[in-house]
Enzyme design. Structure first.
Site, PDB file in Angstrom:
ATOM      1  N   GLY A   7      -1.290  -1.020  14.114  1.00 41.98           N
ATOM      2  CA  GLY A   7      -2.488  -1.240  13.311  1.00 41.98           C
ATOM      3  C   GLY A   7      -2.671  -2.705  12.993  1.00 41.98           C
ATOM      4  O   GLY A   7      -3.129  -3.077  11.912  1.00 41.98           O
ATOM      5  N   GLY A  10      -6.105  -4.447  11.769  1.00 49.17           N
ATOM      6  CA  GLY A  10      -6.626  -4.185  10.428  1.00 49.17           C
ATOM      7  C   GLY A  10      -6.286  -5.343   9.507  1.00 49.17           C
ATOM      8  O   GLY A  10      -5.443  -6.186   9.819  1.00 49.17           O
ATOM      9  N   ARG A  84      -9.213   2.718   2.771  1.00 47.13           N
ATOM     10  CA  ARG A  84      -9.760   3.297   1.538  1.00 47.13           C
ATOM     11  C   ARG A  84     -10.881   2.422   1.006  1.00 47.13           C
ATOM     12  O   ARG A  84     -10.757   1.204   0.937  1.00 47.13           O
ATOM     13  CB  ARG A  84      -8.658   3.420   0.483  1.00 47.13           C
ATOM     14  CG  ARG A  84      -9.113   4.083  -0.816  1.00 47.13           C
ATOM     15  CD  ARG A  84      -7.923   4.376  -1.707  1.00 47.13           C
ATOM     16  NE  ARG A  84      -7.367   3.168  -2.298  1.00 47.13           N
ATOM     17  CZ  ARG A  84      -7.645   2.733  -3.526  1.00 47.13           C
ATOM     18  NH1 ARG A  84      -8.505   3.405  -4.272  1.00 47.13           N
ATOM     19  NH2 ARG A  84      -7.078   1.648  -4.004  1.00 47.13           N
ATOM     20  N   THR A 121       0.307   3.036   5.434  1.00 50.32           N
ATOM     21  CA  THR A 121      -0.935   3.802   5.436  1.00 50.32           C
ATOM     22  C   THR A 121      -1.059   4.664   4.182  1.00 50.32           C
ATOM     23  O   THR A 121      -0.109   5.332   3.785  1.00 50.32           O
ATOM     24  CB  THR A 121      -0.990   4.708   6.682  1.00 50.32           C
ATOM     25  OG1 THR A 121      -0.767   3.918   7.852  1.00 50.32           O
ATOM     26  CG2 THR A 121      -2.324   5.410   6.790  1.00 50.32           C
ATOM     27  N   ASN A 122      -2.226   4.653   3.577  1.00 47.66           N
ATOM     28  CA  ASN A 122      -2.469   5.443   2.362  1.00 47.66           C
ATOM     29  C   ASN A 122      -3.005   6.841   2.657  1.00 47.66           C
ATOM     30  O   ASN A 122      -3.626   7.049   3.691  1.00 47.66           O
ATOM     31  CB  ASN A 122      -3.460   4.701   1.456  1.00 47.66           C
ATOM     32  CG  ASN A 122      -2.769   3.694   0.567  1.00 47.66           C
ATOM     33  OD1 ASN A 122      -1.728   3.968  -0.002  1.00 47.66           O
ATOM     34  ND2 ASN A 122      -3.348   2.506   0.462  1.00 47.66           N
ATOM     35  N   ARG A 153       2.769  -6.395  -9.206  1.00 49.27           N
ATOM     36  CA  ARG A 153       1.550  -6.622  -9.982  1.00 49.27           C
ATOM     37  C   ARG A 153       1.844  -6.587 -11.480  1.00 49.27           C
ATOM     38  O   ARG A 153       1.347  -7.424 -12.246  1.00 49.27           O
ATOM     39  CB  ARG A 153       0.505  -5.561  -9.621  1.00 49.27           C
ATOM     40  CG  ARG A 153      -0.162  -5.800  -8.275  1.00 49.27           C
ATOM     41  CD  ARG A 153      -0.976  -4.602  -7.824  1.00 49.27           C
ATOM     42  NE  ARG A 153      -1.782  -4.916  -6.640  1.00 49.27           N
ATOM     43  CZ  ARG A 153      -2.299  -4.003  -5.828  1.00 49.27           C
ATOM     44  NH1 ARG A 153      -2.092  -2.711  -6.072  1.00 49.27           N
ATOM     45  NH2 ARG A 153      -3.009  -4.372  -4.776  1.00 49.27           N
ATOM     46  N   HIS A 177       2.077   5.946  -5.811  1.00 54.51           N
ATOM     47  CA  HIS A 177       1.276   4.741  -5.635  1.00 54.51           C
ATOM     48  C   HIS A 177      -0.175   5.172  -5.791  1.00 54.51           C
ATOM     49  O   HIS A 177      -0.823   5.598  -4.842  1.00 54.51           O
ATOM     50  CB  HIS A 177       1.513   4.126  -4.255  1.00 54.51           C
ATOM     51  CG  HIS A 177       0.604   2.960  -3.966  1.00 54.51           C
ATOM     52  ND1 HIS A 177       0.554   1.837  -4.759  1.00 54.51           N
ATOM     53  CD2 HIS A 177      -0.306   2.756  -2.973  1.00 54.51           C
ATOM     54  CE1 HIS A 177      -0.330   0.988  -4.272  1.00 54.51           C
ATOM     55  NE2 HIS A 177      -0.876   1.531  -3.192  1.00 54.51           N
TER      56      HIS A 177
END
Length: 325
Positions: A7, A10, A84, A121-122, A153, A177
């Site tokens: 991927g 992307g 997403r 990947t989500n 974060r 997540h």
């Protein structure tokens, strides 16, 4: 050592490739794209080669649209999938991306049977479970980005609020997540001082009372806030992925929060992939690290487990019909 990214055209894949190409431990970086994106993939390699020359970095860059070229990889990073959007629930992605991840996991097992799979990947917790089942690998060699980025974060937000270096903040996010993530505030400290003391007292002039709920909301919605403004998250995930990959390649045995199969290590929770702290070394996960939770955090962690398990069950039922194991 060789690392492959599936991927790579992307936005997360591209950013990850550049991060990893600068790492000394990565000797060969193979970028795999879809056939229709092969020319773009080659363009990425050529552009990256120029950038690395300016940095004085020497790494072997390869590109292809053939999954068999993961052969010889120590780590295979899966970033492929439908991205997403800001208003899309992570569960909406599960059915679309489940088939993609399942197919790649099978092929990785065929062509790189000794590799470690890092799933990006989500929805990453569900996709990690899919990759684990369809690869047939031991759970120590299949895990997801999980809450590592969420933890970074939270550290960043706290460091900025309290005006300290980010390395002085010791905190962690576990669970899903996504909206069911669980910040472990009860065990958070800054410079060795429990965060609750900072929250309740004015240690330094000008400090405002720490707004815990607002900070947690910022972490939960961080990805969506970025996506709504620029279309995708790139740099944060890329550097977080690089953290994990280099930890493995250098056998650093760092404790990072990744999505892994739970087998009763925490609160007896089993058969679901969740973000928990693990010790990472050259062979992947060396063990799950126990966590201290207060009652509310423990309840939230169990709620996260139930939610992710339910989502995973629905996806696996769908895949059992589409791609029987």
């Amino acid at each position: 050592m060789k690392v492959s990214i599936i991927g790579s055209t992307g936005r997360v894949g591209r950013a990850t490739a550049l991060c990893l190409a600068e790492e000394e431990a990565v000797k060969t970086l193979h970028l795999i794209s879809r056939k229709e994106s092969l020319e773009q993939n080659l363009g990425e390699v050529l552009d990256m080669s120029d950038a690395l020359a300016a940095k004085g970095v020497s790494v072997k860059l390869e590109n292809s649209a053939d999954i068999e070229n993961v052969y010889g990889s120590r780590i295979v990073v899966i970033t492929a999938g439908v991205p997403r959007t800001a208003d899309m629930d992570r569960d909406d992605l599960a059915f679309k991306n489940g088939r993609i991840v399942a197919d790649y996991a099978r092929q990785i097992a065929r062509f790189a049977p000794d590799s470690i799979i890092l799933v990006v990947t989500n929805p990453v917790d569900v996709m990690t479970y899919v990759a684990l089942r369809y690869s047939g690998f031991h759970p120590s060699r299949v895990f997801g980005l999980g809450n590592h980025l969420d933890s970074l974060r939270l550290k960043n937000y706290m460091a900025r609020h309290f005006n300290v270096h980010v390395s002085e903040v010791h905190t962690r996010v576990i669970g899903q997540h996504g909206p069911y993530m669980v910040p472990l505030i009860s065990s958070t400290s800054i410079g060795g001082i429990p965060i609750e003391h900072y929250a309740r007292r004015d240690y330094f002039s000008g400090y405002k009372k720490f707004d815990l709920k607002k900070t947690i909301d910022k972490v939960i919605h961080a990805g969506s806030n970025i996506i709504s403004r620029k279309g995708a998250t790139e740099y944060g995930p890329a550097f977080a992925i690089s953290n994990i990959v280099t930890t493995i390649l250098n056998d650093e045995r760092r404790i990072l929060t990744v999505s892994t199969l739970m087998e009763g290590e925490i609160d007896g929770i089993r058969d679901v992939c969740l973000g928990v702290p693990v010790k990472l070394g050259k062979n992947g996960i060396e063990g799950v690290v126990p966590v201290l939770m207060d009652r509310d955090e423990r309840e939230a962690f169990r709620e996260a487990a139930n939610h992710v398990r339910d989502s995973t069950r629905r996806v696996m039922e769908f895949l059992d019909e589409e791609l029987p194991l």
